[in-house]
Design an enzyme around this catalytic site. Structure first.
Site, short mmCIF file in Angstrom:
data_model
loop_
_atom_site.label_atom_id
_atom_site.label_comp_id
_atom_site.label_asym_id
_atom_site.label_seq_id
_atom_site.Cartn_x
_atom_site.Cartn_y
_atom_site.Cartn_z
N HIS A 178 -0.19 5.09 7.04
CA HIS A 178 0.43 5.74 5.89
C HIS A 178 0.71 7.22 6.12
O HIS A 178 -0.10 7.92 6.72
CB HIS A 178 -0.48 5.58 4.66
N SER A 186 0.81 -1.22 0.00
CA SER A 186 0.00 0.00 0.00
C SER A 186 0.84 1.27 0.00
O SER A 186 0.33 2.35 -0.30
CB SER A 186 -0.95 0.02 1.20
N ASP A 192 -3.26 8.24 7.77
CA ASP A 192 -4.21 7.32 8.39
C ASP A 192 -3.46 6.42 9.38
O ASP A 192 -2.39 6.78 9.86
CB ASP A 192 -4.99 6.52 7.34
#
Length: 411
Positions: free
Chosen positions: A375, A82, A372
């Site tokens: 990240h 991610s 978040d």
């Protein structure tokens, strides 16, 4: 208030598995940018300066511009999780998706694209440094050679070196599967342009790998399959590092010669773990960071050895822990005043529940380190990308940075 927040979350979870994924990996607006001009905001102040650095998120008239008519390399290929997923998981049945607001709100198009960030991810900045357009997701393009000849992003959120890492989130494309997708891409190139031309393109292109953190977040630290009783941290670190080394050798056998391998970030400082371990003052969880430090040490050593074994290859290791901790420790000099709380999330440190709605996001992410649970924000990604490119703020890459890797050989 609780009902208003839970309703969007329920709708999000239902839509993840019962709605048709949207093709958002390459926003149409990006295709309409002038061919000779892509805006890029370059921070010019390092933490050694007495002034506070200012990073702008979206393009502006005062932005520095980079020409794309003469790229430094023919293509940019990306593997990972991610940290660099630009839309792969939009097409998968998984909870690990970022194709909804407020993700992407500060991106060039101000729309969610599948990037796990409020704006750009590091490889976006690096693509522009290389004189290339944003790299499309493997699942987000039509599969033609024309779509892939300037690069492909195979990264998938939740993916790891171990196949089952992240399995509780749903579908994802593991690192080994991503290598197989690249093999398919290479075969398409060979059929289209011939073996010699395809090998020339591959050997002169840059390959960026950012993988491994999910093997800790979703496997080792969760003690999946009772792994902690089978492997001490040091042994597990060596297992993961050796697996990555073998995949780099596999890429080398396909004529890959320029590789950037990213180390792991200090996830012990991430809002999720601050919440989970009930950090009182926002102090990082040292027992987790110690494992990451050991892994990066092992990986850097292995990459050094690999460089000696493959003398015609340029392989460099970029220490994400080192670069990230520099930002955390010198946050005021970089212009960040929120260092522990995520911009988007719920609970203490905004680390309890994932970012699922605009209503739970802060109004200004530019002064936050974390976007978040896991990240970083666009502003942090810009700094890290600068460090990978030329060590502008702190040296991360060993033995060379990306700018040196792609510099023309002078006789």
């Amino acid at each position: 208030m609780a009902i208003n927040l839970l309703l969007p979350l329920l709708l999000l979870l239902l839509s993840t598995f019962f709605t048709r994924p949207r093709s958002l990996a390459v926003p149409q607006q990006l295709n309409n940018l002038p061919e000779n001009l892509i805006t890029y905001n370059i921070p010019t102040i390092s933490p050694s300066s007495s002034l506070v650095a200012s990073f702008s998120i979206s393009p502006s008239p005062s932005s520095t511009t980079l020409p794309v008519n003469s790229p430094l390399v023919p293509a940019f290929f990306i593997f990972g999780d991610s940290s660099v997923d630009c839309g792969t998981n939009n097409y998968l049945g998984t909870f690990a998706r970022a194709d909804h607001s407020p993700y992407g709100r500060d991106f060039d198009t101000h729309k969610p694209t599948g990037r796990f960030c409020n704006g750009r991810i590091p490889v976006d900045y690096l693509a522009l440094r290389l004189g290339l357009p944003f790299v499309p997701s493997y699942l987000g393009q039509m599969g033609t050679v024309e779509d892939m000849v300037k690069g492909v992003n195979y990264a998938s959120a939740g993916a790891g070196v171990i196949f089952s890492s992240g399995s509780e989130l749903g579908q994802r494309v593991s690192f080994t599967q991503q290598i197989q997708q690249f093999t398919d891409t290479l075969q398409s190139f060979i059929l289209s342009m011939g073996e010699a031309a395809a090998n020339e393109l591959i050997s002169n292109s840059v390959f960026y790998i950012s993988i491994g953190v999910n093997d800790y977040i979703h496997y080792y630290l969760r003690n999946a399959s009772n792994i902690q009783n089978l492997y001490l941290p040091w042994s597990f670190n060596q297992f993961v590092a050796d697996s990555i080394r073998q995949e780099i050798k596999n890429l080398y056998n396909m004529n890959v010669r320029r590789v950037i391998l990213m180390g792991l970030p200090p996830i012990g400082c991430a809002p999720y773990y601050l919440w989970r371990y009930n950090s009182e003052n926002g102090d990082c969880i040292e027992e987790i960071n110690d494992i990451i430090l050991e892994y990066n040490f092992v990986m850097r050593y292995m990459i050094g050895e690999l460089g000696l074994q493959l003398p015609d290859a340029k392989i460099t290791f970029c220490d994400m822990y080192e670069g990230s901790m520099d930002i955390i420790k010198n946050h005021e000099l970089y212009g960040f005043n929120v260092t522990t709380d995520a911009c988007c999330g719920l609970g203490k440190y905004k680390g309890w529940i994932m970012c699922f709605a605009s209503e739970i996001a802060c109004s200004n992410a530019t002064n936050h380190i974390w976007w978040d649970q896991y990240h970083p924000t666009d502003a942090v990604n810009a700094i890290l990308a600068d460090n990978v490119w030329n060590g502008l703020h702190t040296k991360m890459c060993h033995p060379m940075n990306l700018e040196d890797m792609v510099a023309p050989i002078t006789k």
